[in-house]
Enzyme design. Sequence first.
Site, PDB file in Angstrom:
ATOM      1  N   ASN A 182       0.841  -1.200   0.000  1.00  0.00           N
ATOM      2  CA  ASN A 182       0.000   0.000   0.000  1.00  0.00           C
ATOM      3  C   ASN A 182       0.875   1.248   0.000  1.00  0.00           C
ATOM      4  OD1 ASN A 182      -2.308   1.575   0.128  1.00  0.00           O
ATOM      5  ND2 ASN A 182      -3.081   0.644   2.018  1.00  0.00           N
ATOM      6  N   PHE A 183       0.253   2.391  -0.157  1.00  0.00           N
ATOM      7  CA  PHE A 183       0.894   3.710  -0.060  1.00  0.00           C
ATOM      8  C   PHE A 183       2.037   3.900  -1.053  1.00  0.00           C
ATOM      9  CE2 PHE A 183      -0.779   2.755   4.281  1.00  0.00           C
ATOM     10  CZ  PHE A 183      -1.861   3.637   4.226  1.00  0.00           C
ATOM     11  N   LEU A 184       1.906   3.297  -2.228  1.00  0.00           N
ATOM     12  CA  LEU A 184       2.876   3.568  -3.293  1.00  0.00           C
ATOM     13  C   LEU A 184       2.651   5.005  -3.767  1.00  0.00           C
ATOM     14  CD1 LEU A 184       4.912   2.963  -5.555  1.00  0.00           C
ATOM     15  CD2 LEU A 184       3.047   1.901  -6.842  1.00  0.00           C
ATOM     16  N   CYS A 185       3.688   5.813  -3.647  1.00  0.00           N
ATOM     17  CA  CYS A 185       3.527   7.230  -3.986  1.00  0.00           C
ATOM     18  C   CYS A 185       4.841   7.791  -4.507  1.00  0.00           C
ATOM     19  CB  CYS A 185       3.086   7.997  -2.739  1.00  0.00           C
ATOM     20  SG  CYS A 185       2.816   9.739  -3.048  1.00  0.00           S
ATOM     21  N   SER A 192       6.329   9.425 -14.048  1.00  0.00           N
ATOM     22  CA  SER A 192       6.601   8.897 -15.402  1.00  0.00           C
ATOM     23  C   SER A 192       8.088   8.712 -15.687  1.00  0.00           C
ATOM     24  CB  SER A 192       5.981   9.799 -16.488  1.00  0.00           C
ATOM     25  OG  SER A 192       4.613   9.947 -16.244  1.00  0.00           O
ATOM     26  N   THR A 218      -4.440  -3.289  -3.957  1.00  0.00           N
ATOM     27  CA  THR A 218      -5.543  -2.730  -4.749  1.00  0.00           C
ATOM     28  C   THR A 218      -5.010  -1.520  -5.502  1.00  0.00           C
ATOM     29  OG1 THR A 218      -6.216  -1.316  -2.907  1.00  0.00           O
ATOM     30  CG2 THR A 218      -7.374  -3.405  -3.144  1.00  0.00           C
TER      31      THR A 218
HETATM   32  S1  MYA Z   1      -2.309   1.896  -5.084  1.00  0.00           S
HETATM   33  C1  MYA Z   1      -2.027   3.635  -4.918  1.00  0.00           C
HETATM   34  C2  MYA Z   1      -1.070   4.120  -5.948  1.00  0.00           C
HETATM   35  N1  MYA Z   1      -0.703   5.494  -5.715  1.00  0.00           N
HETATM   36  C3  MYA Z   1      -1.257   6.534  -6.343  1.00  0.00           C
HETATM   37  O1  MYA Z   1      -2.111   6.414  -7.193  1.00  0.00           O
HETATM   38  C4  MYA Z   1      -0.761   7.901  -5.887  1.00  0.00           C
HETATM   39  C5  MYA Z   1      -0.602   8.885  -7.010  1.00  0.00           C
HETATM   40  N2  MYA Z   1       0.235   8.325  -8.050  1.00  0.00           N
HETATM   41  C6  MYA Z   1       1.576   8.129  -7.943  1.00  0.00           C
HETATM   42  O2  MYA Z   1       2.192   8.397  -6.936  1.00  0.00           O
HETATM   43  C7  MYA Z   1       2.259   7.535  -9.153  1.00  0.00           C
HETATM   44  O3  MYA Z   1       1.471   7.759 -10.301  1.00  0.00           O
HETATM   45  C8  MYA Z   1       2.541   6.019  -9.001  1.00  0.00           C
HETATM   46  C9  MYA Z   1       3.153   5.483 -10.323  1.00  0.00           C
HETATM   47  C10 MYA Z   1       3.572   5.811  -7.894  1.00  0.00           C
HETATM   48  C11 MYA Z   1       1.281   5.229  -8.715  1.00  0.00           C
HETATM   49  N3  MYA Z   1       0.195  -0.036  -8.841  1.00  0.00           N
HETATM   50  O4  MYA Z   1       7.137   5.289 -12.164  1.00  0.00           O
HETATM   51  P1  MYA Z   1       6.264   5.156 -13.342  1.00  0.00           P
HETATM   52  C12 MYA Z   1       2.842   0.979 -13.116  1.00  0.00           C
HETATM   53  C13 MYA Z   1       1.084  -0.806  -9.506  1.00  0.00           C
HETATM   54  O5  MYA Z   1       6.790   5.761 -14.615  1.00  0.00           O
HETATM   55  P2  MYA Z   1       4.416   6.943 -12.065  1.00  0.00           P
HETATM   56  C14 MYA Z   1      -1.083   1.184  -4.078  1.00  0.00           C
HETATM   57  O6  MYA Z   1      -0.464   1.832  -3.292  1.00  0.00           O
HETATM   58  C15 MYA Z   1       2.418   1.305 -14.537  1.00  0.00           C
HETATM   59  O7  MYA Z   1       1.420   0.411 -14.977  1.00  0.00           O
HETATM   60  N4  MYA Z   1       1.709  -0.405 -10.635  1.00  0.00           N
HETATM   61  O8  MYA Z   1       4.801   5.740 -13.061  1.00  0.00           O
HETATM   62  C16 MYA Z   1      -0.819  -0.306  -4.266  1.00  0.00           C
HETATM   63  C17 MYA Z   1       3.744   1.157 -15.267  1.00  0.00           C
HETATM   64  O9  MYA Z   1       4.077  -0.221 -15.423  1.00  0.00           O
HETATM   65  P3  MYA Z   1       3.789  -0.934 -16.850  1.00  0.00           P
HETATM   66  C18 MYA Z   1       1.424   0.839 -11.075  1.00  0.00           C
HETATM   67  O10 MYA Z   1       3.070   7.416 -12.471  1.00  0.00           O
HETATM   68  C19 MYA Z   1       0.490  -0.474  -4.989  1.00  0.00           C
HETATM   69  C20 MYA Z   1       4.727   1.732 -14.248  1.00  0.00           C
HETATM   70  O11 MYA Z   1       4.089   1.623 -12.949  1.00  0.00           O
HETATM   71  C21 MYA Z   1       0.526   1.669 -10.429  1.00  0.00           C
HETATM   72  O12 MYA Z   1       5.489   7.939 -11.945  1.00  0.00           O
HETATM   73  C22 MYA Z   1       0.764  -1.886  -5.409  1.00  0.00           C
HETATM   74  C23 MYA Z   1       5.028   3.192 -14.522  1.00  0.00           C
HETATM   75  O13 MYA Z   1       5.952   3.617 -13.565  1.00  0.00           O
HETATM   76  C24 MYA Z   1      -0.104   1.189  -9.275  1.00  0.00           C
HETATM   77  N5  MYA Z   1      -0.993   1.932  -8.582  1.00  0.00           N
HETATM   78  O14 MYA Z   1       4.259   6.227 -10.636  1.00  0.00           O
HETATM   79  C25 MYA Z   1       2.087  -2.017  -6.097  1.00  0.00           C
HETATM   80  N6  MYA Z   1       0.466   2.838 -11.104  1.00  0.00           N
HETATM   81  O15 MYA Z   1       4.645  -0.228 -17.858  1.00  0.00           O
HETATM   82  C26 MYA Z   1       2.342  -3.424  -6.628  1.00  0.00           C
HETATM   83  C27 MYA Z   1       1.301   2.727 -12.143  1.00  0.00           C
HETATM   84  O16 MYA Z   1       4.136  -2.368 -16.692  1.00  0.00           O
HETATM   85  C28 MYA Z   1       2.740  -4.377  -5.553  1.00  0.00           C
HETATM   86  N7  MYA Z   1       1.881   1.525 -12.147  1.00  0.00           N
HETATM   87  O17 MYA Z   1       2.332  -0.730 -17.123  1.00  0.00           O
HETATM   88  C29 MYA Z   1       3.115  -5.735  -6.119  1.00  0.00           C
HETATM   89  C30 MYA Z   1       3.513  -6.735  -5.042  1.00  0.00           C
HETATM   90  C31 MYA Z   1       4.909  -6.472  -4.517  1.00  0.00           C
HETATM   91  C32 MYA Z   1       5.312  -7.379  -3.366  1.00  0.00           C
HETATM   92  C33 MYA Z   1       5.452  -8.829  -3.786  1.00  0.00           C
HETATM   93  C34 MYA Z   1       5.962  -9.692  -2.549  1.00  0.00           C
HETATM   94  C35 MYA Z   1       6.020 -11.070  -2.923  1.00  0.00           C
END
Ligand code: MYA
Length: 434
Positions: A182-185, A192, A218
């Site tokens: 959670n709290f990915l920010c 981008s 989520t």
């Molecule tokens: S969900 C809440 C997410 N936070 C926000 O919406 C806050 C406002 N937005 C931001 O801070 C940024 O836009 C974020 C993306 C940080 C979301 N979950 O760095 P980039 C993929 C997963 O250039 P930015 C929560 O906290 C996107 O499809 N992936 O993009 C749960 C693309 O990949 P691909 C996401 O906009 C988080 C890539 O990132 C999400 O600067 C669960 C682009 O990266 C998203 N919400 O930063 C995380 N949004 O090219 C996964 C974008 O492949 C956990 N992307 O489409 C997985 C399990 C890990 C643990 C495993 C243990 C075994």
Amino acid sequence: MTDNNSPPGSPKVNPDHNSEANPLPKDDSSLENIVRRFQDSMSLAKKHKFWETQPVGQFKDVGDTSLPEGPIEPPTPLSDVKQEPYNLPSPYEWTTCDMDSEETCNEVYNLLKNNYVEDDENMFRFNYSKEFLRWALRPPGYYKSWHIGVRAKTSKKLVAFITGVPARIRVRDEVVKMAEINFLCVHKKLRSKRLAPVMIKEVTRRVHLENIWQAAYTAGVVLPTPITTCQYWHRSLNPKKLIDVGFSRLGPRMTMSRTIKLYKLPDQPATPGFRKMELRDVPAVTRLLRNYLSQFVVSPDFDENDVEHWLLPTEDVIDSYLVESPKTHDITDFCSFYTLPSSILGNQNYSILKAAYSYYNVSTKTPLLQLMNDALIVAKKKDFDVFNALDVMHNESFLKELKFGPGDGQLHYYLYNYRIQNALRTSELGLVLL
Ligand code: MYA
């Protein structure tokens, strides 16, 4: 009653909707539409440069019943897990955020307050309180190393964040140790730049170091591949404010005074024996909840420690009420909601929307409709402006009748490294993430 609520409420809604979320026009037989469908499916196939490399359900595999349910990849020996952190772009460095430290907690709070999830129209932004963050990030058995920040090397400013907390999640008959992510920010100015994939890989590495290989999360965006897609519903408690700030609209042929009357609630809960949960109730609530959650396909496997942490009331964080039978003193029903305000962006009169979010509810003797109406009554008394609920578990049975309206955002649920053969109905999901 047709007022049209917009999030949050439904936050975790993402501004850039993927094309797969856009329905095709009705007549889809023209050449133009066939070509467009083909192009959409081609771009879909190439869309997720990062997610295509991860052990998650892939779009191309949807409907392929030859693939077994369960872990997608087996665990690797711990000695094979990368020992050093992933490389960040050179101006940035990793930091572990100590949520016990007032100063660090403040930094995290401010990063999220200014950069976390907004609704589609950028009118509202989640404003998780510091007490809430401490609660959400320090459950039983939590790992400090899973509270991961990124700082600018020169200024030391916190510019990005991601967290995990441990949880036992049951999928059908299997209880699986997972991380809830959670709290990915990422700071608005650093978007981008592909920082998010590095953060996700780093949290994955640190989760693996604890010998945990699955995760639940989520998001408002469509990624490969949701296990289910939920909708938020909103119940106005303070309709005038909600309309004033643009959260909802006056329905057609409605006046403000009729709207206020429509949403009016009694002053006191109706159910005899309805009271706040206390520490002594933990064993009974745990039994009630475990029994109730066992009917869903995916749910947390709560023990008494978890219930004490996640459900015992904490002011301005989590509220829980139960029904104690006045005759037998049995605990027969339970309801809970958490407090998650949103900042109202650019409104002259109001800066905060006080929202309650339905958490876990169990009815065995009191009808769920009556129990939830009592929850609305206590939320109103506590001055919440709106009560939000997802269409998970048995929530659909009370939403319309209790005057909730559907929001316009969707919330997608995901599992990492665990395949589910068919998407679940929302009513098969017994998991609420914060
Ligand atoms: S969900 C809440 C997410 N936070 C926000 O919406 C806050 C406002 N937005 C931001 O801070 C940024 O836009 C974020 C993306 C940080 C979301 N979950 O760095 P980039 C993929 C997963 O250039 P930015 C929560 O906290 C996107 O499809 N992936 O993009 C749960 C693309 O990949 P691909 C996401 O906009 C988080 C890539 O990132 C999400 O600067 C669960 C682009 O990266 C998203 N919400 O930063 C995380 N949004 O090219 C996964 C974008 O492949 C956990 N992307 O489409 C997985 C399990 C890990 C643990 C495993 C243990 C075994």
